[in-house]
Design an enzyme around this catalytic site. Structure first.
Site, PDB file in Angstrom:
ATOM      1  N   GLY A   1       0.807  -1.207   0.000  1.00 30.45           N
ATOM      2  CA  GLY A   1       0.000   0.000   0.000  1.00 30.45           C
ATOM      3  C   GLY A   1       0.839   1.253   0.000  1.00 30.45           C
ATOM      4  CB  CYS A   2       1.637   3.590   2.740  1.00 33.40           C
ATOM      5  SG  CYS A   2      -0.083   3.871   3.217  1.00 33.40           S
ATOM      6  CB  ILE A   3       5.990   0.579   1.165  1.00 29.40           C
ATOM      7  CG1 ILE A   3       6.035   0.638   2.697  1.00 29.40           C
ATOM      8  CG2 ILE A   3       7.404   0.431   0.587  1.00 29.40           C
ATOM      9  CD1 ILE A   3       6.718   1.860   3.268  1.00 29.40           C
TER      10      ILE A   3
ATOM     11  CB  THR B   1       5.772   6.207  -0.519  1.00 29.47           C
ATOM     12  OG1 THR B   1       4.652   6.563   0.299  1.00 29.47           O
ATOM     13  CG2 THR B   1       6.940   7.133  -0.209  1.00 29.47           C
TER      14      THR B   1
END
Length: 214
Positions: A150-152, A155
């Site tokens: 998700g966020c990794i 990003t």
């Protein structure tokens, strides 16, 4: 060391290598209690990535490399999370300044380290992170945190789109299950980032010359 890109051979259309530059920052993504507390629906199966991330941050600080943190916080009705907030009911735990939004002690900010508050997966989306890093002369982001799929991932993709070399530290990122973790690390390595182990990341951070990170 200067940035350097090595193109893959024509018969290998993916997997070229990116050489990190002399001015890195470490980006600790969403290392909040929600991902490590069994009472949370977002809790990971173990805290191995937390301990690895703590060692990465300690080495960065020792060598004068900037550290930036992110956390998620929503307004009372979740309106600032839009459709994403409705899609993932577990995000309700991150409304306001409740305990699940606290950054974990081993990776908590020190001194005047920047904490970026976000509402979506990428640390860059809807925030001033990219302009802040560019203003400091940062050329490389060493990414640790959660969650890999998700966020990794989001990003790292946005990092390369903003002109930074992303180094994702495999030991210092975690996910809810091995499948999405490994699959996303493999795809990030093929197209969007350099995926390195903790030892490689520590060696790189330790090699930064004083004053290299502005």
């Amino acid at each position: 060391m200067p940035d350097e890109t090595t193109s893959p051979r024509p018969d290998e259309p993916f997997g070229g290598s990116l050489r990190p530059g002399p001015s890195p920052a470490v980006l600790a993504v969403d290392m909040m209690r929600a991902y490590f507390d069994p009472a949370s629906a977002l809790c990971l199966p173990d805290d191995d990535c937390l301990q690895s991330a703590a060692r990465v941050l300690a080495t960065a600080r020792q060598h004068g490399v900037p550290v930036v943190h992110t956390r998620v916080r929503y307004s009372a009705d979740g309106a600032d999370g839009g459709v994403f907030f409705r899609k993932v009911p577990a995000l309700q735990a991150l409304v306001g300044d409740g305990p699940m939004g606290e950054l974990m002690a081993p990776v908590a900010p020190v001194d005047d380290e920047l904490v970026v508050v976000k509402q979506y997966a990428s640390a860059f989306f809807g925030t001033s992170l990219a302009s802040t890093l560019h203003a400091r002369g940062i050329d490389t982001v060493v990414v640790v945190g959660v969650s890999t799929s998700g966020c990794i991932r989001a990003t790292a993709v946005d990092a390369i789109q903003h002109g930074f070399v992303p180094l994702v530290v495999a030991d210092a990122v975690g996910d809810r299950a091995p499948g999405p973790h490994e699959a996303n690390l493999s795809d990030l390595a093929a197209k969007y980032a350099e995926v390195v182990d903790e030892a490689t990341a520590l060696d790189y951070l330790g090699s930064v010359a004083p004053g290299g990170a502005r």
